[in-house]
Scaffold this active site. Structure first.
Site, short mmCIF file in Angstrom:
data_model
loop_
_atom_site.label_atom_id
_atom_site.label_comp_id
_atom_site.label_asym_id
_atom_site.label_seq_id
_atom_site.Cartn_x
_atom_site.Cartn_y
_atom_site.Cartn_z
CG ASP A 130 -0.71 -3.31 64.56
OD1 ASP A 130 -1.47 -3.78 65.40
OD2 ASP A 130 -0.58 -2.07 64.37
NE ARG A 180 -5.99 -5.54 66.73
CZ ARG A 180 -4.87 -4.79 66.65
NH1 ARG A 180 -4.19 -4.73 65.52
NH2 ARG A 180 -4.45 -4.13 67.69
C1 LIG Z 1 -8.72 -2.52 65.84
C2 LIG Z 1 -8.27 -2.78 64.43
C3 LIG Z 1 -6.95 -3.13 64.21
C4 LIG Z 1 -6.51 -3.42 62.92
N1 LIG Z 1 -5.23 -3.90 62.73
C5 LIG Z 1 -4.86 -4.29 61.49
C6 LIG Z 1 -3.61 -4.94 61.26
O1 LIG Z 1 -2.82 -5.16 62.18
N2 LIG Z 1 -3.31 -5.31 59.99
C7 LIG Z 1 -4.16 -5.10 58.94
O2 LIG Z 1 -3.86 -5.48 57.81
N3 LIG Z 1 -5.34 -4.46 59.13
C8 LIG Z 1 -5.71 -4.06 60.36
N4 LIG Z 1 -6.92 -3.46 60.54
C9 LIG Z 1 -7.70 -2.97 59.37
C10 LIG Z 1 -8.59 -4.06 58.79
O3 LIG Z 1 -7.82 -5.07 58.20
C11 LIG Z 1 -9.55 -3.46 57.74
O4 LIG Z 1 -8.81 -2.90 56.69
C12 LIG Z 1 -10.49 -2.40 58.29
O5 LIG Z 1 -10.90 -2.71 59.59
C13 LIG Z 1 -11.77 -2.28 57.43
O6 LIG Z 1 -12.43 -3.51 57.41
P1 LIG Z 1 -13.82 -3.82 58.16
O7 LIG Z 1 -13.67 -5.10 58.88
O8 LIG Z 1 -14.23 -2.67 58.98
O9 LIG Z 1 -14.84 -4.12 56.98
P2 LIG Z 1 -15.27 -3.28 55.70
O10 LIG Z 1 -16.14 -4.21 54.92
O11 LIG Z 1 -14.09 -2.69 55.01
O12 LIG Z 1 -16.12 -2.09 56.29
C14 LIG Z 1 -17.36 -2.31 56.96
C15 LIG Z 1 -17.96 -0.93 57.27
O13 LIG Z 1 -17.12 -0.25 58.18
C16 LIG Z 1 -17.03 1.14 57.88
N5 LIG Z 1 -15.62 1.45 57.52
C17 LIG Z 1 -14.61 0.56 57.33
N6 LIG Z 1 -13.47 1.21 57.05
C18 LIG Z 1 -13.77 2.53 57.06
C19 LIG Z 1 -13.00 3.72 56.86
N7 LIG Z 1 -11.69 3.67 56.60
N8 LIG Z 1 -13.64 4.91 56.93
C20 LIG Z 1 -14.95 4.99 57.24
N9 LIG Z 1 -15.72 3.89 57.44
C21 LIG Z 1 -15.14 2.68 57.35
C22 LIG Z 1 -17.96 1.37 56.72
O14 LIG Z 1 -19.20 1.71 57.27
C23 LIG Z 1 -18.03 0.00 56.05
O15 LIG Z 1 -19.20 -0.20 55.32
C24 LIG Z 1 -7.40 -3.24 61.82
C25 LIG Z 1 -8.72 -2.89 62.06
C26 LIG Z 1 -9.17 -2.68 63.34
C27 LIG Z 1 -10.61 -2.34 63.56
#
Ligand SMILES: Cc1cc2nc3c(=O)[nH]c(=O)nc-3n(C[C@H](O)[C@H](O)[C@H](O)COP(=O)(O)OP(=O)(O)OC[C@H]3O[C@@H](n4cnc5c(N)ncnc54)[C@H](O)[C@@H]3O)c2cc1C
Length: 303
Positions: A130, A180
């Protein structure tokens, strides 16, 4: 501002003790965390596999304070691979380098990562490192390049909010590293990261377009319907098959969309965190969505 506050609080040990000992917050955390034991994660993973989804297991923990803690985390991960094989799960592992002692003043984390990757490779499995806060990015990318040079059983994560990410992707693609792509979950200053969400989203799409045609199998990790639509459209235009990449989402978030994409024939991997050290992970999930925080606070003070 609220996001900044929550991300700062996520590093508070005192807050962690208070929240993790509260029954209501423990129950609420179960929305995002499979449970405190490996058995809980295995049960969640089995349910995902039965629903046609792959899994990545994360034994929660970060910023360990001692070499003994880092070795314990490493030992736990070796056991996770054994268990995945015993249970015949379609699952790999995600881990954080600060859990293996990245912050300690030794090279221990490199040695521990080597041993986990070797163990994964023995099972024909895979480890994903990660990406944490930006103070660790360079060391993480450097170590990933070294270890990936020896074994294809590992990959990493790139965050679209960092300006440096395009160059990191080009360097990692040159050695065939699986990536990723996510937006990024930490608090970063405007000198190194896009401050506006619209710019992060635009950079995400730009980076996705670098990854997908590369011939390497990558993970598009987002719950954002617009970015998912852009990915599907780009793959269609380029003739990139549904089996040449996977979408990835977090346990407990947008399960409707997870199922829809699987129904449409796309590959989906669910990131399943488990363990006792769930506080920082939980706080980052609250920070991502104000509605989560309001719900949490209402219930916490009612309990
Ligand atoms: C499989 C996976 C691995 C990840 N690994 C890392 C990593 O190693 N390092 C890192 O910095 N980040 C990691 N992340 C987190 C990522 O960086 C984002 O902070 C997170 O995925 C929210 O961003 P989004 O792309 O969903 O977009 P956003 O614009 O934040 O969200 C889009 C939509 O998704 C839904 N959503 C998003 N987050 C939430 C929540 N917490 N609760 C409820 N609904 C929500 C809502 O409907 C929102 O409108 C990971 C995410 C995923 C999916």
């Amino acid at each position: 501002m609220m996001r900044t506050l929550l991300l700062e609080l996520s590093e508070s040990k005192r807050m962690a003790r208070w929240v993790t000992s509260n029954g209501m917050s423990r129950r609420m955390a179960r929305r995002f965390v499979a449970g405190e034991e490996l058995d809980d994660a295995v049960a969640a993973a089995r349910a995902c596999n039965q629903a046609g989804m792959k899994v990545s297991l994360d034994h929660l923990g970060e910023n360990v304070a001692s070499e003994a803690d880092a070795r314990r985390a490493c030992h736990a991960y070796l056991g996770v691979f054994d268990r995945i094989a015993q249970e015949k799960l379609d699952a790999n592992v995600s881990l954080k380098l600060t859990q293996l002692g990245l912050e300690l003043s030794t090279d221990l984390y490199g040695e521990l990562l080597d041993s986990i990757v070797a163990h994964a490779a023995g099972f024909g499995n895979f480890v994903r490192v990660d990406m944490e806060g930006s103070s660790y990015t360079k060391r993480t990318v450097d170590l990933v390049k070294r270890v990936r040079g020896k074994s294809p059983a590992m990959g990493t994560v790139i965050q679209a909010y960092l300006y440096r990410s395009e160059q990191d992707i080009r360097d990692l693609l040159a050695i065939g590293c699986r990536i990723r792509l996510c937006k990024g979950a930490y608090k970063e200053p405007p000198e190194i990261a896009f401050p506006r969400k619209a710019d992060v989203d635009a950079n995400y799409v730009k980076l996705m377009k670098l990854l997908l045609p590369s011939g390497v199998y990558h993970g598009i990790a987002t719950h954002d319907p617009q970015i998912i639509a852009a990915t599907i459209e780009f793959a269609r235009q380029q003739g990139i098959g549904k089996d040449q990449f996977e979408f990835q989402m977090l346990y407990g978030i947008r399960t409707d969309l997870q199922q829809k994409l699987v129904g449409d024939g796309y590959r989906m991997r669910i990131y399943i965190p488990y363990g006792r050290d769930w506080f920082p992970y939980f706080m980052r999930r609250l920070a991502e969505r104000p509605a989560n925080l309001a719900f949490f606070l209402r219930n916490l003070f009612r309990s």
